[in-house]
Design a protein around this motif. Structure first.
Motif, PDB file in Angstrom:
ATOM      1  N   LEU A 176      -6.062  -9.379  -4.891  1.00  0.00           N
ATOM      2  CA  LEU A 176      -6.359  -8.150  -3.970  1.00  0.00           C
ATOM      3  C   LEU A 176      -5.111  -7.137  -3.649  1.00  0.00           C
ATOM      4  CD1 LEU A 176      -8.430  -7.235  -2.018  1.00  0.00           C
ATOM      5  CD2 LEU A 176      -7.243  -8.599  -0.340  1.00  0.00           C
ATOM      6  N   ALA A 177      -3.880  -7.824  -3.529  1.00  0.00           N
ATOM      7  CA  ALA A 177      -2.637  -6.950  -3.471  1.00  0.00           C
ATOM      8  C   ALA A 177      -2.503  -5.918  -4.327  1.00  0.00           C
ATOM      9  CB  ALA A 177      -1.648  -7.745  -2.950  1.00  0.00           C
ATOM     10  N   LEU A 178      -2.396  -6.555  -5.720  1.00  0.00           N
ATOM     11  CA  LEU A 178      -2.382  -5.843  -7.026  1.00  0.00           C
ATOM     12  C   LEU A 178      -3.285  -4.760  -7.253  1.00  0.00           C
ATOM     13  CD1 LEU A 178      -0.984  -8.846  -9.319  1.00  0.00           C
ATOM     14  CD2 LEU A 178       0.493  -6.915  -8.199  1.00  0.00           C
ATOM     15  N   GLU A 179      -4.585  -5.094  -6.618  1.00  0.00           N
ATOM     16  CA  GLU A 179      -5.550  -4.103  -6.787  1.00  0.00           C
ATOM     17  C   GLU A 179      -5.360  -2.796  -5.837  1.00  0.00           C
ATOM     18  OE1 GLU A 179     -10.503  -3.810  -6.214  1.00  0.00           O
ATOM     19  OE2 GLU A 179      -9.706  -5.691  -6.210  1.00  0.00           O
ATOM     20  N   ASP A 180      -4.860  -2.992  -4.758  1.00  0.00           N
ATOM     21  CA  ASP A 180      -4.789  -2.291  -3.730  1.00  0.00           C
ATOM     22  C   ASP A 180      -3.576  -1.199  -4.266  1.00  0.00           C
ATOM     23  OD1 ASP A 180      -6.585  -2.430  -1.945  1.00  0.00           O
ATOM     24  OD2 ASP A 180      -5.416  -4.069  -0.964  1.00  0.00           O
ATOM     25  N   TRP A 181      -2.328  -1.923  -4.755  1.00  0.00           N
ATOM     26  CA  TRP A 181      -1.448  -1.120  -5.382  1.00  0.00           C
ATOM     27  C   TRP A 181      -1.682  -0.365  -6.567  1.00  0.00           C
ATOM     28  CZ3 TRP A 181       0.316  -2.386 -10.630  1.00  0.00           C
ATOM     29  CH2 TRP A 181       1.572  -1.418 -10.955  1.00  0.00           C
ATOM     30  N   SER A 182      -2.558  -0.702  -7.536  1.00  0.00           N
ATOM     31  CA  SER A 182      -3.178  -0.075  -8.510  1.00  0.00           C
ATOM     32  C   SER A 182      -3.623   1.417  -8.177  1.00  0.00           C
ATOM     33  CB  SER A 182      -4.150  -0.699  -9.535  1.00  0.00           C
ATOM     34  OG  SER A 182      -5.353  -1.070  -8.700  1.00  0.00           O
ATOM     35  N   ARG A 183      -4.347   1.558  -6.867  1.00  0.00           N
ATOM     36  CA  ARG A 183      -5.042   2.663  -6.483  1.00  0.00           C
ATOM     37  C   ARG A 183      -4.219   3.631  -5.960  1.00  0.00           C
ATOM     38  NH1 ARG A 183      -8.399  -1.088  -3.198  1.00  0.00           N
ATOM     39  NH2 ARG A 183     -10.277  -1.594  -4.401  1.00  0.00           N
ATOM     40  N   ASN A 184      -2.841   3.278  -5.704  1.00  0.00           N
ATOM     41  CA  ASN A 184      -1.753   4.184  -5.368  1.00  0.00           C
ATOM     42  C   ASN A 184      -0.296   3.508  -5.772  1.00  0.00           C
ATOM     43  OD1 ASN A 184      -0.094   5.991  -4.391  1.00  0.00           O
ATOM     44  ND2 ASN A 184      -1.011   6.150  -2.354  1.00  0.00           N
ATOM     45  N   PRO A 185      -0.147   3.594  -7.172  1.00  0.00           N
ATOM     46  CA  PRO A 185       1.182   2.910  -7.508  1.00  0.00           C
ATOM     47  C   PRO A 185       2.378   3.164  -6.934  1.00  0.00           C
ATOM     48  CG  PRO A 185      -0.504   3.652  -9.467  1.00  0.00           C
ATOM     49  CD  PRO A 185      -1.020   4.139  -8.159  1.00  0.00           C
ATOM     50  N   LEU A 186       2.509   4.285  -6.581  1.00  0.00           N
ATOM     51  CA  LEU A 186       3.798   4.983  -6.167  1.00  0.00           C
ATOM     52  C   LEU A 186       4.218   4.628  -4.894  1.00  0.00           C
ATOM     53  CD1 LEU A 186       5.831   6.649  -7.531  1.00  0.00           C
ATOM     54  CD2 LEU A 186       5.106   8.817  -6.589  1.00  0.00           C
ATOM     55  N   PHE A 187       3.133   4.843  -3.927  1.00  0.00           N
ATOM     56  CA  PHE A 187       3.442   4.456  -2.232  1.00  0.00           C
ATOM     57  C   PHE A 187       2.451   3.351  -1.747  1.00  0.00           C
ATOM     58  CE2 PHE A 187       4.139   9.233  -3.235  1.00  0.00           C
ATOM     59  CZ  PHE A 187       5.579   9.108  -3.087  1.00  0.00           C
ATOM     60  N   GLY A 188       1.519   2.784  -2.608  1.00  0.00           N
ATOM     61  CA  GLY A 188       0.851   1.774  -1.912  1.00  0.00           C
ATOM     62  C   GLY A 188      -0.313   1.916  -1.223  1.00  0.00           C
TER      63      GLY A 188
ATOM     64  N   ASN B 262       3.954 -13.202  -1.180  1.00  0.00           N
ATOM     65  CA  ASN B 262       4.907 -12.960  -1.999  1.00  0.00           C
ATOM     66  C   ASN B 262       5.688 -11.706  -1.559  1.00  0.00           C
ATOM     67  OD1 ASN B 262       6.138 -11.745  -4.688  1.00  0.00           O
ATOM     68  ND2 ASN B 262       6.348 -13.920  -4.971  1.00  0.00           N
ATOM     69  N   GLN B 263       7.074 -11.750  -1.514  1.00  0.00           N
ATOM     70  CA  GLN B 263       7.544 -10.481  -0.840  1.00  0.00           C
ATOM     71  C   GLN B 263       7.555  -9.489  -1.858  1.00  0.00           C
ATOM     72  OE1 GLN B 263       9.317  -9.875   2.114  1.00  0.00           O
ATOM     73  NE2 GLN B 263       8.581  -7.888   1.393  1.00  0.00           N
ATOM     74  N   PHE B 264       7.804  -9.702  -3.051  1.00  0.00           N
ATOM     75  CA  PHE B 264       7.577  -8.470  -3.857  1.00  0.00           C
ATOM     76  C   PHE B 264       6.169  -7.783  -4.322  1.00  0.00           C
ATOM     77  CE2 PHE B 264      11.182 -11.389  -5.063  1.00  0.00           C
ATOM     78  CZ  PHE B 264      12.087 -10.384  -4.938  1.00  0.00           C
ATOM     79  N   ILE B 265       5.294  -8.988  -4.117  1.00  0.00           N
ATOM     80  CA  ILE B 265       3.692  -8.399  -4.367  1.00  0.00           C
ATOM     81  C   ILE B 265       3.433  -7.710  -3.017  1.00  0.00           C
ATOM     82  CG2 ILE B 265       1.477  -9.021  -4.591  1.00  0.00           C
ATOM     83  CD1 ILE B 265       2.292 -11.151  -6.345  1.00  0.00           C
ATOM     84  N   GLN B 266       3.892  -8.372  -1.837  1.00  0.00           N
ATOM     85  CA  GLN B 266       3.768  -7.573  -0.728  1.00  0.00           C
ATOM     86  C   GLN B 266       4.195  -6.112  -0.642  1.00  0.00           C
ATOM     87  OE1 GLN B 266       2.363  -8.438   2.078  1.00  0.00           O
ATOM     88  NE2 GLN B 266       2.812  -6.945   3.514  1.00  0.00           N
ATOM     89  N   SER B 267       5.435  -5.979  -1.125  1.00  0.00           N
ATOM     90  CA  SER B 267       6.252  -4.520  -1.212  1.00  0.00           C
ATOM     91  C   SER B 267       5.169  -3.582  -2.004  1.00  0.00           C
ATOM     92  CB  SER B 267       7.584  -4.707  -1.681  1.00  0.00           C
ATOM     93  OG  SER B 267       8.241  -5.510  -0.739  1.00  0.00           O
ATOM     94  N   MET B 268       4.709  -4.021  -3.144  1.00  0.00           N
ATOM     95  CA  MET B 268       3.813  -3.413  -4.170  1.00  0.00           C
ATOM     96  C   MET B 268       2.715  -2.931  -3.424  1.00  0.00           C
ATOM     97  SD  MET B 268       4.364  -5.357  -7.522  1.00  0.00           S
ATOM     98  CE  MET B 268       3.345  -4.339  -8.679  1.00  0.00           C
ATOM     99  N   ALA B 269       1.984  -3.973  -2.695  1.00  0.00           N
ATOM    100  CA  ALA B 269       0.701  -3.686  -2.067  1.00  0.00           C
ATOM    101  C   ALA B 269       0.903  -2.654  -0.985  1.00  0.00           C
ATOM    102  CB  ALA B 269       0.067  -4.827  -1.427  1.00  0.00           C
ATOM    103  N   MET B 270       1.908  -2.770  -0.108  1.00  0.00           N
ATOM    104  CA  MET B 270       2.083  -2.045   1.047  1.00  0.00           C
ATOM    105  C   MET B 270       2.812  -0.862   0.917  1.00  0.00           C
ATOM    106  SD  MET B 270       4.204  -3.747   4.379  1.00  0.00           S
ATOM    107  CE  MET B 270       4.418  -2.757   5.988  1.00  0.00           C
ATOM    108  N   ALA B 271       3.734  -0.641  -0.094  1.00  0.00           N
ATOM    109  CA  ALA B 271       4.634   0.470  -0.061  1.00  0.00           C
ATOM    110  C   ALA B 271       4.688   0.959  -1.570  1.00  0.00           C
ATOM    111  CB  ALA B 271       5.965   0.319   0.506  1.00  0.00           C
TER     112      ALA B 271
END
Length: 483
Positions: free
Chosen positions: A344-356, A380-389
């Protein structure tokens, strides 16, 4: 607008102005006093955070006796906790502002060591809370995100003068937090003990100890942090020291937090290596062998060999297959649903790869919208950062973690292993948790990160210890009473 309303609003505005001027005056006086006494109010921030953590589950009348796995309470949602949260927020802002103002107007102001680590942490806070909030998939501004910036800035300006005093306040606050949590477990078990926990690794124990933490997985790291601090800076009273360490160890074990257990083993082993290895090597060179220490080493080797033999035994394979078929084993092998959260987190990141997605990823509204209430964070901190920011936030996180490692290595000997122990704890938690998701001034994560940041700056900076005043306590000096 009627005349009465004009008078009413004028009166309220006047009160606000008076309060604001009073706060500004108080900050100025406090900053002025701190310049002369070389002591600030900053260590009291840990007391404020501790009070918030203690009172929230009590005010919420939390009940874990039904086996509830999640607890969504925040300090601002419940009666007395609401007003306590507001008062503590004012206190924390006042303390942080007075420290910053004191530095800005200090005579012979000089550059503090550790500016690289400070800037890296600010990048994490800014990318996750402000840049992602403005440019993410769901733009949002969370005003509480300003508080961590003030708090860690004040910490940066305080470390050079009073790092041992700061750690002493943190240690005592954690001890009181653990003690009150243990008392609550006996007096009001529903607040502190989750019943019906079947995914644990401890045979015959069907409960999970939360204490007064927001979750068992937050109490575990807090208990481990106390163990590290109490080992680094022990209580002067030996009985109090033994009792406090015992309380923390029991709390850590009963949380059944696998991440905290793994981090604890690595962190404690690291501290032991830093403290005893030089002595063992010196005794070896002089032909003097400490038989007690040698016995421990032999015991560790035998235990490792025995554990390896058990794993290589064919019967062990059948045992492991049986464990995998059990509810506990199936839960572990499926990573307790974390794979779904990662996807789910990686899917949200893929929608806005630069800023999450933005800083609201994982909040209550988001969890209900996706139908996954366990997605409090990405586990996971790194996946969290990708999804969030997004990628920007991920790069900031990686940069900060790399600097943490550099400071930990540099301060290994000066801190007698404490920096490496905290780094081991941070890296272990980053695998299954998101410890750098900080968007407020309170809570366990802020407490842990403040201590870690302080220790790294105090011992790992290029000029660590050089500018420390003569009144600074050494790690081995001991501390009187509850110090």
């Amino acid at each position: 607008m009627s005349a009465a309303e004009v008078i009413q609003y004028t009166f309220l505005i006047g009160i606000l102005i008076v309060l604001l001027l009073g706060m500004v005056l108080g900050i100025g006086l406090t900053a002025h006093a701190g310049r002369h006494y070389k002591k600030s109010l900053f260590p009291w921030v840990f007391v404020a955070i501790g009070l918030g953590m203690i009172w929230t589950p009590i005010a919420a009348r939390r009940d874990l006796s039904s086996g509830a796995a999640e607890f969504f309470a925040t300090a601002g949602e419940y009666g007395s906790a609401l007003w306590l949260s507001r008062l503590l927020t004012l206190a924390v802002v006042f303390i942080a502002a007075s420290r910053i103002v004191g530095w800005l107007f200090a005579e012979n102001r000089r550059r503090h060591p550790g500016v690289g680590l400070f800037v890296a942490l600010l990048l994490v806070l800014v990318t996750h809370n402000f840049i992602a909030g403005a440019l993410g998939t769901k733009p949002v501004f969370i005003h509480n995100s300003i508080y961590p910036v003030l708090l860690f800035t004040a910490a940066y300006f305080s470390v050079q003068y009073e790092y041992e005093r700061t750690l002493r306040f943190a240690k005592v606050t954690l001890f009181v937090f653990l003690l009150i949590g243990a008392l609550a477990a006996f007096l009001y078990p529903g607040i502190a003990v989750q019943k019906g926990y079947t995914a644990g690794l401890m045979p015959g124990i069907d409960f999970r100890y939360w204490g007064l933490g927001s979750h068992a997985n937050t109490l575990g790291p807090l208990a481990l942090l106390f163990i590290l601090l109490a080992w680094h800076q022990p209580f002067a009273n030996r009985m109090l020291q033994l009792f406090a360490i015992g309380l923390a160890v029991v709390s850590l074990i009963l949380t059944q937090s696998k991440t905290a257990w793994a981090g604890g083993l690595i962190a404690i082993a690291t501290l032991a290596l830093a403290r005893y290895w030089p002595r063992l090597m010196q005794e070896w060179r002089h032909g003097q062998i400490n038989w007690g220490m040698a016995s421990l080493m032999v015991g560790a080797v035998v235990t490792t060999l025995a554990f390896t033999a058990v794993l290589l035994n064919p019967d062990t394979g059948r045992g492991l297959r049986g464990f995998a078929a059990s509810p506990t084993g199936a839960s572990l092998l499926s990573l307790t649903g974390r794979v779904d959260i990662w996807a789910l987190a990686l899917e949200d990141w893929s929608r806005n790869p630069l800023f999450g997605y933005g800083p609201s990823w994982g909040d209550l509204e988001y969890r209900f919208s996706v139908g996954l209430t366990s997605a409090v964070h990405a586990h996971n901190q790194f996946i969290q950062s990708m999804a969030m920011a997004g990628t920007v936030g991920l790069l900031a996180t990686v940069f900060y973690v790399l600097l943490l490692a550099r400071y930990a290595i540099r301060g290994f000997h000066a801190s007698r292993g404490l920096t490496a122990g905290l780094l081991a704890m941070a890296l272990t938690r980053a695998i299954t948790e998101a410890p750098l998701t900080i968007n407020n001034w309170g809570g366990a994560e802020v407490f842990i990160q403040l201590v870690t940041f302080t220790v790294m700056l105090a011992y790992g900076s290029p000029r660590a210890g050089v500018d420390a005043p003569a009144t600074t306590l050494s790690p081995a000096s001991g501390t009187p009473a509850l110090r």
